[in-house]
Structure formats: structure tokens, C-alpha cells
Enzyme design. Structure first.
Site, PDB file in Angstrom:
ATOM      1  N   CYS A 110       0.825  -1.210   0.000  1.00 45.45           N
ATOM      2  CA  CYS A 110       0.000   0.000   0.000  1.00 45.45           C
ATOM      3  C   CYS A 110       0.858   1.259   0.000  1.00 45.45           C
ATOM      4  O   CYS A 110       0.480   2.280  -0.577  1.00 45.45           O
ATOM      5  CB  CYS A 110      -0.947  -0.007   1.188  1.00 45.45           C
ATOM      6  SG  CYS A 110      -0.108  -0.132   2.788  1.00 45.45           S
ATOM      7  N   HIS A 130      -2.094   1.280   7.401  1.00 49.45           N
ATOM      8  CA  HIS A 130      -2.431   1.187   5.989  1.00 49.45           C
ATOM      9  C   HIS A 130      -2.355   2.580   5.383  1.00 49.45           C
ATOM     10  O   HIS A 130      -2.709   3.574   6.023  1.00 49.45           O
ATOM     11  CB  HIS A 130      -3.835   0.608   5.822  1.00 49.45           C
ATOM     12  CG  HIS A 130      -4.265   0.478   4.399  1.00 49.45           C
ATOM     13  ND1 HIS A 130      -3.661  -0.382   3.514  1.00 49.45           N
ATOM     14  CD2 HIS A 130      -5.248   1.115   3.697  1.00 49.45           C
ATOM     15  CE1 HIS A 130      -4.246  -0.282   2.331  1.00 49.45           C
ATOM     16  NE2 HIS A 130      -5.216   0.623   2.420  1.00 49.45           N
TER      17      HIS A 130
END
EC number: 3.4.19.12
Length: 731
Positions: A338, A592
Site C-alpha cells: 500500500c 495502511h
């Protein structure tokens, strides 16, 4: 008997030797007396097209090739003449010539000048005066602005008259060739030939006989004393030299008593006349040297910045202002990727890069036969422009170790760290394709023009009060948000505030030659076209994260944080990309990354790996941003600070407000910065990979040994470090 005979013979020989010595000394004294009374300077008439190259004795004017072994400036036909000339006073003026290694010339000086009138043509003048000289210049030029002109063939005529007065005992220097040194007496001829921009000036010391010379000639009448003039090399190289033209009615103060006129026409003939009294010695060549353009080498003259640029600035402006349509697209998460997806999305919507890649300008000229990051990124962008979504960045992420040696597939890494590695990789690719080399070429690649800016660093030693300042190359800004800071403006204000360097952070003062307490201040000297601001949310002491909200504006004015706020350049930046780190436990070991992107139409989108959602600007401004990317409204001109040796270059990390962090000291350069040469071939990272602790990192990137020295961005590699950089004082 034999012993008596030998003794008598020895005494007889000694008497003979003494008698011969007395006779020789008497003859020498008689000759000296005769020459002192009878020798008079003679008038030499010129004729024909050639000049005799025979050297003359300084005493009897007899042809000779032997010169003084010490000063190399006078010649003698015998040792008698040398002794005679030495006793007349040459011992007072004879000295070894100074040798200039840079110009490969000898410099000799010991002549006096008095009352000389010289007229000769010239198109420009450059002044190098030593003492007691007065120069008045009246120029009739097309412009009155002082400037530096380059002498070129068939250049336009410049009309001016220069008056030079020279008094007695004027001490000057002149270059003498190591191979040629020609002396003449009693007569001087000066000729100047201007053909296709070339200047030919030869002044020689002439003897008591007729001589010939090509070109325009001039007669000089000399009485009552010898005239000493040295041979000067031809000045054909003037067309390659720069001369300084003074403005109209300019004058420089120096005292004098004779006049030197320079007519404006190149075809005018030189006229030399001189009247000298007893004991006078002069050198017209030295007078001429006041009006010769200074010799300059290619190394000493700064070359054109446009010639040294790696990337065309005109093309950069077109790419920066080009409105290329690209719709947001998703990228597949290949396992803890990510961080890379968010950074690639930000780069994909950076205006100069996106226009450059969509037009295929790199792939058409790429010389790499193996894997190339820029080629793969271009291929990914072209697929996205074709409407494909989501896309797999497998061809990029499978070669992570070529982007950063510490990066690896499947590992959680920091987005800021990956951004620096990606930009570093692109920079190395562009440098290999650059037509130029050098520090300025490194700063004018597509990456340098896009992300590069300059900081103004000032440090004041509290012990000796010595101040130093230097410009530093920046690629991004890392600012602290701890304490009471609640907005980006407050973080930038703290970044540009004074900081006390004490304790382990003491500054090595070059004047004190020791580590001393100092005050430091950083300001923005020139803002980059793309400003990357990193909010330091991750704490190095307890591996925690600052999750507090930080307000950031859509439009950012950095003029309050610039070193010269009154400067005409007041750049305003528009927000176009935001990287956000989401986590549940406020730690750097998990989380994230998502990003927010603004298109050229002004629409905002949230990109979460493969998912793309339209959002409002208000939603973006409320997010807990980690990285902010601002684009300048219009591209800035090429930096005036580029490529200077006196400039420090670094990839930027911020100066924190905390005083307990360790700094890397560098005593040799009065700095706390590391030295890494970008041109060495081992391009680990253009930016500091350790000044911000990874938010999603493993032990490879989050160990305490890799945490940053926050003062100057830790131990990050820099673009080009000058080991012999010197501090410059300022008020």
C-alpha cells in the site's frame, strides 16, 4: 740550485699575472670612462616589411645571444660588458622573475616611467592599475549600461578616448614569455593590426641600428637616455577574451603626468613620442598593459547555464503547463504494497512527470536494455490512460531492491522512504542520459527542476560571534508537529525559527576550531516547483505515532518563511496530493496507506489500492495527513544558486525543535552534514531514508540505529558534497 730556480720562476710568474691584471683593469676603467662620455642614443629609421631578430648587448649594442642568468631581461656580448652594466646600477634592479604556474609566464618588474605620449587603436579597454595612475574614459557606445562584452570578429566600432597620466617611479608588472625575451634600445615601434577582430601589439627594445617590421609603424624619438622595452607576445587571443567596457563619462582616479590616447578607429596608425631626461628608464609595454583586456581561461569564466542544463527549461515549462487528461485508476495490492501504491499515485499526478511520461519522451531515448524504473512507470501510466483499472505494478515492485537496497517484496515500508528512493532512482536514470555533467547539470534534470529548491542556512557561533551562511539544496521538507503545533503554518514557523545547538548538538566553529554553542536558522531561499511536506508523526523514542489533527490549507503561501520576503517572487502553492497513514493502535509497526488525488479539473478522489472514490475537498482537509504535495502555480526560473562550488547541497530533512537528538558533526566543513557524492555510482538514496521512522516498517527500516539525526536530516546521501566548502560571512 734547482730549488732556487723554481722559487724565482714562481715569483716571476706571479709578477706577470699581477701585471696583466693591472693592465686589464686599467683598460676596463678606460673603456668604462669612454663609454660613459661617448655613448649617446641614436635615432633609428624604419623601413621595409621585416624587423631584425638580432639581440643587442645592453652596453655596447653588439649582436649577442647571451643574457643575464638571473633576471633574463638584458643581454651581453662579454663578461666585461656584464660587469660594467652591473656596476652602473643593474645590480639594484636585477632580480629573478616570478613564475606564474597558472599562466605559465614569468612576471618581471623594475622599471620606471615618465612623460610618454602613446596613441594606438583599441576597441575596448580593461584596466589593471598598480599605483599613482589616473585614467579618464569617455565612451560613445550603443548602451551606457556596464556590461561584459566578448570581442568578436567584425564587431561594431566603439568610440572612446582614454587619457592616462603616469608619474615617475611607477612600479608595474608585465608578463614575459619563458621562451622569448627581446630587448632593444633607443627606439620603439608600436604597431597594431586589427583584422577580423584580432589585435596584434608588439613592443620591442631596439638597438643602435635600423630595424624593419610588418604592419603599421610608428616613430619614436628618444634623447638623453636609453629606453628599455620588452618583447610582448601577440594578442590574437583577444577574440576569445572578455573585456570590460566602462559607461559613458566614467573615470578612475590615479595620478600621472603623461597622456595616452586610444582612438576609436581600428585602422588608425599608432604614434609614439617620448621625451626623457637623464636617468629615465621606461617601458611602454607596461603602459599598454593597462589597456589590454584581461586574459581569461575557460576554467575561470563561468559558462552559460543553458549549456550546462541536463533538461531543457523551455521543454520543462511546456510540460509543467500542459494539461494532460488522466483519470484516477487503482493499483493492485501485491502484499503490504500500500505504501508503494500511494506514492506511485502521487507521482502519476505530478504535472511535469505525467506529461513527460504520457508523451513517451523517455522510452524513445532510453539506452537501458535491462529493467528501467522510468520505462516501467511510463508503461503503467500509458495503460492507465487507456482506461484500464485496476492495474498491477508487479513489474515495478518485483525490482524493489533496485529502487532501494533495503526494500523488499512483502515487507511493510514507509511511504516517505519509498518516495525518496523512487525519486533517487529516476534521478540516476536522467543523469546517465544527460548531455552535460557537473553539479548544475545534476540540479537541472527533470527531477531536479521538479522537486529541487534551496534553503538559506545561517549559523552564529556564540563563542566568537562568527556568522556564516550558505544555500542548501532541498528536495522535501520534514517538519515537526509535536507540542502545541496544530497547523502546517505553525510547523513551518517553527522550522524557520532560531534553534540553539548545544550539548551533543554543538556546532563545530571553523574560527574557534572546536565545538561551540551556536544559534541556527533555516529559511526557504527558493521554493521548488513541487513542494513535498512531510509531517513527522512517528516518534523515534517510543516508536509511537502522533495521531493529532493538523490543519493544512489548500493554498499555501510560503513568503513568510523565505529568507527574503520582500523579493519579487512570492510563490503560491496549490494542494494536489495527500498521503494518509491509517492505524488502529497508533504505532509505527502496523497500519495502511491511502492517498487523495486532485485531477486537472479540480476534482478530488480517494484511492485505496484498487478502489477509487470521489470525495469533497472538505473531507480531504480533515484527514490526518502524513505527506502533502503542493504544486507551484507557475514554474520558477532556473535557480541563480545552481552549480556553485561555494554552495552546500543536501536532500532535505528538517530541523526539529527538540534539542536532545544527536547530530552528525563535520568539523572540516563547519557543518553538521554528511558527505556522500552522488556521482560516485552508489546511489543509495537521494533523500534521507532515516530521518522519519517508518510507519509500516520491519527491522530493516525501523531499528534504532537507523533513526534520524533530525537536525540536518540524519545521514542521508546528498547530491554533491564539496569537501573544501568555505563559510561566507554575512551581516
Amino acid at each position: 740550485m734547482m730549488l732556487v730556480f723554481l722559487l724565482i720562476r714562481r715569483q716571476w710568474r706571479s709578477a706577470s699575472v699581477r701585471r696583466e691584471e693591472v693592465i686589464r683593469l686599467i683598460a676596463l676603467a678606460t673603456e668604462e670612462s669612454y663609454l660613459a662620455e661617448e655613448v649617446r642614443p641614436a635615432t633609428v629609421d624604419y623601413g621595409g616589411d621585416s624587423v631584425s631578430d638580432v639581440y643587442r648587448c645592453a652596453v655596447c649594442l653588439y649582436p649577442t645571444t647571451t643574457r643575464c642568468s638571473q633576471c633574463k631581461s638584458v643581454r651581453y656580448c662579454s663578461s666585461k660588458c656584464q660587469i660594467l652594466h652591473w656596476r652602473r646600477g643593474h645590480k639594484e634592479e636585477c632580480r629573478s622573475p616570478d613564475y606564474d604556474e597558472e599562466k605559465e609566464e614569468y612576471v618581471q618588474s623594475d622599471y620606471d616611467a615618465k612623460e610618454s605620449n602613446v596613441d594606438f587603436p583599441s576597441r575596448g579597454t580593461a584596466y589593471e592599475s598598480s599605483s599613482n595612475v589616473s585614467v579618464d574614459v569617455a565612451c560613445d557606445m550603443s548602451t551606457s549600461r556596464p556590461s561584459i562584452h566578448k570581442v568578436q570578429p567584425r564587431s561594431e566600432a566603439v568610440d572612446f578616448t582614454t587619457s592616462l597620466n603616469i608619474k615617475d617611479n611607477l612600479y608595474e608588472t608585465r608578463p614575459l614569455s619563458r621562451k622569448k625575451s627581446r630587448n632593444r634600445t633607443d627606439k620603439v615601434e608600436s604597431a597594431s593590426n586589427y583584422s577580423k577582430g584580432k589585435t596584434d601589439a608588439k613592443l620591442r627594445k631596439l638597438g643602435n641600428q635600423n630595424s624593419r617590421r610588418s604592419g603599421d609603424s610608428a616613430n619614436m624619438s628618444i634623447s638623453d637616455q636609453f629606453l628599455s622595452v620588452g618583447f610582448e607576445e601577440e594578442m590574437n587571443a583577444l577574440k576569445h577574451e572578455r573585456i570590460t567596457s566602462e559607461p559613458s563619462s566614467a573615470s578612475a582616479a590615479m595620478s600621472s603626468s603623461s597622456t595616452l590616447l586610444l582612438p576609436s578607429k581600428a585602422n588608425s596608425k599608432p604614434k609614439v613620442s617620448q621625451a626623457s631626461s637623464s636617468g629615465l628608464k621606461t617601458s611602454v609595454q607596461k603602459v599598454v598593459q593597462h589597456f589590454r583586456p584581461p586574459q581569461s581561461s575557460k576554467k575561470s569564466q563561468p559558462s552559460s547555464s543553458i549549456d550546462e542544463m541536463s533538461f531543457s527549461y523551455e521543454l520543462f515549462v511546456k510540460l509543467y503547463c500542459d494539461r494532460v487528461e488522466l483519470q484516477p485508476f487503482g493499483l493492485v495490492n501485491l502484499g503490504n504494497s500500500c505504501y508503494a501504491n500511494a506514492v506511485l499515485q502521487c507521482l502519476a499526478f505530478t504535472r511535469p512527470l505525467i506529461s513527460y511520461l504520457i508523451r513517451g519522451l523517455h522510452s524513445k531515448t532510453c539506452r537501458k536494455k535491462s529493467w528501467c524504473f522510468v520505462c516501467e512507470f511510463e508503461h503503467l501510466i500509458l495503460k492507465a490512460r487507456g482506461g484500464e483499472s485496476p492495474l498491477s505494478p508487479i513489474k515495478i515492485l518485483s525490482k524493489l531492491q533496485k529502487i532501494g537496497k533495503h526494500l523488499g517484496p512483502g515487507k511493510e515500508e514507509d511511504a516517505h522512504e519509498f518516495l525518496r528512493c523512487a525519486v533517487d532512482t529516476m534521478q540516476s536514470v536522467f543523469l546517465k542520459e544527460a548531455p552535460a555533467a557537473g553539479p548544475f547539470a545534476e540540479e537541472t534534470t527533470l527531477v531536479g527542476l521538479t522537486f529541487g529548491g534551496y534553503l538559506h542556512s545561517k549559523i552564529k557561533c556564540m563563542a566568537c560571534l562568527h556568522k556564516s551562511e550558505r544555500p542548501e539544496l532541498m528536495m522535501d521538507l520534514t517538519v515537526e508537529i509535536d507540542g502545541d503545533i496544530g497547523s502546517l503554518e505553525e510547523a513551518l514557523a517553527q522550522f524557520t525559527a532560531y534553534e540553539v545547538l548545544d550539548g551533543e548538538n554543538r556546532y563545530f566553529c571553523g574560527r574557534c576550531k572546536s565545538y561551540q554553542k551556536a544559534k541556527k536558522k533555516l529559511m526557504i531561499l527558493e521554493g521548488p516547483n513541487i513542494l513535498t511536506v512531510v509531517l513527522k508523526r512517528f516518534q523515534s523514542d517510543n516508536f509511537g505515532k502522533l495521531s493529532k489533527p493538523i490543519h493544512f490549507p489548500e493554498l499555501l503561501d510560503i513568503s513568510p518563511y523565505m529568507s527574503d520576503p520582500n523579493h519579487g517572487d512570492h510563490p503560491v502553492y496549490s494542494l494536489y496530493a495527500v498521503v494518509v497513514h491509517l492505524d488502529a493502535m497508533s504505532t509505527l509497526f502496523s497500519g495502511h496507506y491511502v492517498c487523495y488525488i486532485k485531477t486537472l479539473d479540480g476534482d478530488w478522489f480517494k484511492i485505496d489500492d484498487s478502489n477509487v472514490f470521489p470525495v469533497q475537498l472538505e473531507t480531504v482537509l480533515l484527514e490526518g495527513a502524513y505527506m502533502l504535495l503542493y504544486a507551484r502555480d507557475s514554474p520558477r526560473p532556473v535557480s541563480k544558486n545552481g552549480g556553485r562550488k561555494s554552495k552546500q547541497r543536501r536532500n532535505l530533512a528538517a530541523i526539529p525543535s527538540r534539542k536532545g537528538n544527536k547530530k552528525q558533526r563535520d568539523g572540516d566543513n563547519n557543518s553538521l552534514l554528511p558527505r556522500v557524492d552522488w556521482s560516485s555510482g552508489s546511489l543509495s538514496s537521494m533523500f534521507s531514508s532515516s530521518d522519519t521512522t517508518s510507519s509500516c516498517s520491519t527491522k530493516d527500516s525501523s531499528g534504532i540505529e537507523n533513526l534520524s539525526d533530525y537536525l540536518f536530516g540524519g545521514v542521508e546521501p546528498v547530491w554533491k558534497w564539496d569537501r573544501h566548502n568555505k563559510s561566507q560571512t554575512f551581516d
